[in-house]
Design an enzyme around this catalytic site. Structure first.
Site, PDB file in Angstrom:
ATOM      1  N   HIS A   1     -45.969  20.239   8.376  1.00 56.32           N
ATOM      2  CA  HIS A   1     -45.646  21.064   7.198  1.00 56.32           C
ATOM      3  C   HIS A   1     -44.635  22.155   7.502  1.00 56.32           C
ATOM      4  O   HIS A   1     -44.788  22.891   8.480  1.00 56.32           O
ATOM      5  CB  HIS A   1     -46.897  21.771   6.664  1.00 56.32           C
ATOM      6  CG  HIS A   1     -48.138  20.945   6.698  1.00 56.32           C
ATOM      7  ND1 HIS A   1     -48.501  20.104   5.692  1.00 56.32           N
ATOM      8  CD2 HIS A   1     -49.086  20.812   7.664  1.00 56.32           C
ATOM      9  CE1 HIS A   1     -49.636  19.504   6.003  1.00 56.32           C
ATOM     10  NE2 HIS A   1     -50.009  19.907   7.203  1.00 56.32           N
TER      11      HIS A   1
ATOM     12  N   ALA B   1       0.833  -1.213   0.000  1.00 56.80           N
ATOM     13  CA  ALA B   1       0.000   0.000   0.000  1.00 56.80           C
ATOM     14  C   ALA B   1       0.863   1.257   0.000  1.00 56.80           C
ATOM     15  O   ALA B   1       0.479   2.285   0.531  1.00 56.80           O
ATOM     16  CB  ALA B   1      -0.905  -0.015   1.234  1.00 56.80           C
TER      17      ALA B   1
ATOM     18  N   GLY C   1       2.216   2.642  -2.844  1.00 53.38           N
ATOM     19  CA  GLY C   1       2.259   3.270  -4.181  1.00 53.38           C
ATOM     20  C   GLY C   1       1.768   4.709  -4.198  1.00 53.38           C
ATOM     21  O   GLY C   1       1.100   5.170  -3.267  1.00 53.38           O
TER      22      GLY C   1
ATOM     23  N   GLN D   1       8.312   1.638   2.973  1.00 58.76           N
ATOM     24  CA  GLN D   1       9.124   1.592   1.751  1.00 58.76           C
ATOM     25  C   GLN D   1       9.471   3.050   1.454  1.00 58.76           C
ATOM     26  O   GLN D   1       8.597   3.843   1.112  1.00 58.76           O
ATOM     27  CB  GLN D   1       8.305   0.973   0.601  1.00 58.76           C
ATOM     28  CG  GLN D   1       9.084   0.860  -0.686  1.00 58.76           C
ATOM     29  CD  GLN D   1       8.186   0.599  -1.904  1.00 58.76           C
ATOM     30  OE1 GLN D   1       6.970   0.793  -1.853  1.00 58.76           O
ATOM     31  NE2 GLN D   1       8.782   0.188  -3.005  1.00 58.76           N
TER      32      GLN D   1
ATOM     33  N   LYS E   1      -5.301   6.537  -3.261  1.00 63.13           N
ATOM     34  CA  LYS E   1      -6.476   5.832  -3.809  1.00 63.13           C
ATOM     35  C   LYS E   1      -7.040   4.798  -2.831  1.00 63.13           C
ATOM     36  O   LYS E   1      -8.238   4.554  -2.798  1.00 63.13           O
ATOM     37  CB  LYS E   1      -6.133   5.164  -5.150  1.00 63.13           C
ATOM     38  CG  LYS E   1      -5.154   4.014  -5.053  1.00 63.13           C
ATOM     39  CD  LYS E   1      -4.938   3.322  -6.395  1.00 63.13           C
ATOM     40  CE  LYS E   1      -3.914   2.208  -6.288  1.00 63.13           C
ATOM     41  NZ  LYS E   1      -3.613   1.563  -7.559  1.00 63.13           N
TER      42      LYS E   1
HETATM   43  C1  UD1 Z   1       0.526  -5.042 -10.712  1.00 61.88           C
HETATM   44  C2  UD1 Z   1       1.373  -6.166 -11.334  1.00 61.88           C
HETATM   45  C3  UD1 Z   1       0.637  -6.746 -12.534  1.00 61.88           C
HETATM   46  C4  UD1 Z   1      -0.734  -7.245 -12.095  1.00 61.88           C
HETATM   47  C5  UD1 Z   1      -1.512  -6.126 -11.417  1.00 61.88           C
HETATM   48  C6  UD1 Z   1      -2.789  -6.694 -10.834  1.00 61.88           C
HETATM   49  C7  UD1 Z   1       3.661  -5.520 -10.926  1.00 61.88           C
HETATM   50  C8  UD1 Z   1       4.921  -4.986 -11.509  1.00 61.88           C
HETATM   51  N1  UD1 Z   1       2.629  -5.631 -11.750  1.00 61.88           N
HETATM   52  O1  UD1 Z   1       0.447  -3.999 -11.664  1.00 61.88           O
HETATM   53  O2  UD1 Z   1       1.376  -7.834 -13.075  1.00 61.88           O
HETATM   54  O3  UD1 Z   1      -1.439  -7.725 -13.226  1.00 61.88           O
HETATM   55  O4  UD1 Z   1      -0.752  -5.545 -10.343  1.00 61.88           O
HETATM   56  O5  UD1 Z   1      -3.608  -5.673 -10.339  1.00 61.88           O
HETATM   57  O6  UD1 Z   1       3.607  -5.880  -9.773  1.00 61.88           O
HETATM   58  N2  UD1 Z   1       3.057  -0.536  -4.551  1.00 61.88           N
HETATM   59  C9  UD1 Z   1       3.950  -0.341  -3.510  1.00 61.88           C
HETATM   60  N3  UD1 Z   1       5.175   0.151  -3.779  1.00 61.88           N
HETATM   61  C10 UD1 Z   1       5.586   0.461  -5.032  1.00 61.88           C
HETATM   62  C11 UD1 Z   1       4.683   0.241  -6.093  1.00 61.88           C
HETATM   63  C12 UD1 Z   1       3.423  -0.265  -5.807  1.00 61.88           C
HETATM   64  O7  UD1 Z   1       3.617  -0.597  -2.350  1.00 61.88           O
HETATM   65  O8  UD1 Z   1       6.726   0.917  -5.199  1.00 61.88           O
HETATM   66  C13 UD1 Z   1       1.718  -1.069  -4.244  1.00 61.88           C
HETATM   67  C14 UD1 Z   1       0.593  -0.166  -4.696  1.00 61.88           C
HETATM   68  O9  UD1 Z   1       0.183   0.713  -3.658  1.00 61.88           O
HETATM   69  C15 UD1 Z   1      -0.507  -1.159  -5.076  1.00 61.88           C
HETATM   70  C16 UD1 Z   1       0.241  -2.423  -5.445  1.00 61.88           C
HETATM   71  O10 UD1 Z   1       1.547  -2.272  -4.961  1.00 61.88           O
HETATM   72  O11 UD1 Z   1      -1.379  -1.426  -3.990  1.00 61.88           O
HETATM   73  C17 UD1 Z   1       0.277  -2.672  -6.959  1.00 61.88           C
HETATM   74  O12 UD1 Z   1       0.910  -1.585  -7.598  1.00 61.88           O
HETATM   75  P1  UD1 Z   1       0.363  -0.993  -8.963  1.00 61.88           P
HETATM   76  O13 UD1 Z   1       1.239   0.128  -9.361  1.00 61.88           O
HETATM   77  O14 UD1 Z   1      -1.081  -0.720  -8.860  1.00 61.88           O
HETATM   78  O15 UD1 Z   1       0.640  -2.236  -9.935  1.00 61.88           O
HETATM   79  P2  UD1 Z   1      -0.083  -2.518 -11.312  1.00 61.88           P
HETATM   80  O16 UD1 Z   1       0.459  -1.610 -12.337  1.00 61.88           O
HETATM   81  O17 UD1 Z   1      -1.522  -2.549 -11.130  1.00 61.88           O
HETATM   82 CA    CA Z   2      -2.884  -1.926  -9.553  1.00 66.38          CA
END
Ligand code: UD1
Ligand code: CA
Length: 472
Positions: free
Chosen positions: A368, A13, A15, A79, A26
């Protein structure tokens, strides 16, 4: 993997939610009244799996929010930079103690505990290095954000959409973002994942190709695509919410709730509704609401954080929030009941009436165009049309009490603090500034004077528009 304590979960979580284009992360957006992040966390809690939550972007906000919900076994890992899902999992390495590690994206709210359980069982049975969930979706437009499951020479790998040049119908399965991995395998390889040039990110799914190329067992569980939808944009949130909403409405239909136009109704996930209740079009039943048996909720009404006893009727276009409504009471149309208001059994609140921080006892009626603020209204009281409780002096709010069986004439202003005694009457049009004793009649208005012939005199001398028109 024998017992639950040989399994731990990591939920991602951290990202940046960049595709949401919003200041709020989000995962704190709601879906049917519940924040997105709570869906995977509650599913894991239901399975008694301890959770490590990876936070980064807006970490304080997410941490504070999650802490309010008091999950039993949940800890946080930061992270520091958002360098991809592989990097996020690497940050949790010091917390690994279980033999198997379940990793899950935080943005898949429609996931079910059953599906997670299925994946765990599959992993256990197959002794795989990696097990993960996949779903069929060959539509390139609706599945543009997913990694595709690609098999080549009996090797399996995940190719992210931006690197995928094949026809999706040749590789119609997508990666759900839910994995169970052997801790030893994860420990050996997590730091060997490469940064992808085009995105500058480290991808967790690259571990699948590593396991596969080493000849280690890799297994999958196939899910219905709707259950694993990832939410990257507001459009995807909208679609997921429609799916959840339909599920919730279907559930209540099977509990005996009648919807006259179900596709226009919204019900939050924690709402409860009694058997035999009818819900008309455009109704919103929002978080914290309980509706009793045999109630009727009229079109375009919205009810939030409120409790309705059985047999309550809410007529069209009413707004109710933070209120309780007693058995067989009637409210609306166009009523606004809010701010810790209690309406007792068989009371009636009618057309265009606002009731705030007040209580109406049994069989009291305000039918009313009235404002009742900070009011205590006794049983069987009648409040005439256009009555105003003048509760605010610019600094403080004051209480108006109207005791049982009193009658407030239409267009009375009650200037608080003031009490109207039981069985008392106020004459229509009165401005009541002093307490009225029980059984008394209070008249507080200037006496009427009629001046013969004056109307003609005024018309003759003052050129008002109405007068001119009459002469034409
Ligand atoms: C990811 C997968 C993809 C899969 C999809 C399913 C990767 C590279 N790709 O893509 O294969 O089909 O999910 O929904 O994993 N997050 C972190 N730190 C980061 C980046 C992301 O904690 O540095 C977390 C985000 O908050 C999120 C989750 O990881 O909850 C997934 O990241 P997101 O960027 O949404 O990956 P997708 O592009 O959806
Ligand atoms: Ca995603």
């Amino acid at each position: 993997m024998t017992a639950k304590n040989s399994l731990q979960a990591i939920v991602l979580a951290a990202g940046t939610s960049s595709r949401f284009k919003s200041e709020t992360p989000k995962l704190l957006f709601t879906l049917c009244g519940q924040e997105m992040l709570l869906y995977p966390l509650k599913a894991l809690q239901q399975l008694s799996i301890p959770i490590t939550l990876v936070i980064g972007h807006r970490k304080e906000l997410i941490k504070r929010f999650v802490e309010q919900h008091q999950f039993e076994a949940l800890s946080f890992v930061e992270q520091k930079q958002q360098l991809g899902t592989g990097h996020a999992v690497a940050a949790t390495m010091p917390t690994w103690y279980a033999d198997s590690i379940l990793v899950m994206n935080g943005d898949i709210p429609l996931i079910t505990p059953q599906l997670i359980q299925e994946l765990i069982q599959q992993h256990e049975k197959s002794h795989a290095a990696v097990s993960f969930i996949i779903a069929h979706n060959s539509d390139p437009s609706s599945a543009s954000g997913y990694g595709r499951v690609v098999t080549h020479d009996s090797h399996i790998s995940i190719v992210e959409m931006r690197d995928f040049n094949d026809n999706p119908s040749v590789y119609p399965f997508v990666n759900a973002g839910v994995y169970v991995l052997q801790k030893d395998f994860l420990r050996r390889h997590i730091n060997s994942l490469k940064t992808h040039e085009n995105s500058r990110e480290i991808y967790l799914p690259d571990l699948i190709e590593i396991a596969s190329k080493q000849g280690l067992p890799v297994t999958t569980v196939t899910a219905v695509f709707d259950h694993i939808r990832g939410i990257n944009t507001l459009k995807e949130l909208w679609i997921a919410e429609q799916i959840k909403r339909a599920e919730i409405i279907e559930h209540w239909m099977f509990q005996g709730v009648r919807f006259t136009y179900a596709q226009s109704t919204h019900i939050d996930i924690d709402v409860k509704i009694g058997e035999g209740t009818c819900i008309e079009s455009g109704v919103q039943l929002l978080a914290g609401t309980r509706i009793g048996r045999q109630c009727h909720i009229g079109s375009y009404s919205s009810i939030k954080a409120s409790v309705l006893a059985p047999h309550v009727t809410i007529k069209n276009h009413s707004i109710i929030s933070n209120a309780t409504i007693g058995e067989s009471a009637q409210v609306g149309p166009f009523a606004y009941i809010h701010n810790n208001t209690n309406i007792s059994a068989e009371a009636v609140v009618g057309f265009c009436v606002e009731v705030s921080k007040s209580s109406l006892e049994q069989k009291a009626k305000v039918k009313h165009l009235s404002y009742i603020g900070n009011g205590q209204i006794g049983p069987r009281v009648t409040i005439g049309a256009g009555t105003v409780f003048c509760n605010y002096d610019g600094k403080n709010k004051h209480t108006t009490s109207v005791e049982h069986d009193a009658f407030i004439g239409s267009n009375t202003s009650l200037i608080a603090p003031v009490t109207v005694g039981h069985h008392a009457i106020t004459a229509a049009g009165s401005t009541i500034t002093q307490d009225v004793p029980p059984h008394a009649l209070a008249i507080a208005r200037t006496r009427q004077e009629n001046k013969d012939g004056y109307a003609h005199k005024i018309r003759g001398s003052v050129p008002v528009a109405g007068a001119v028109k009459m002469e034409e």
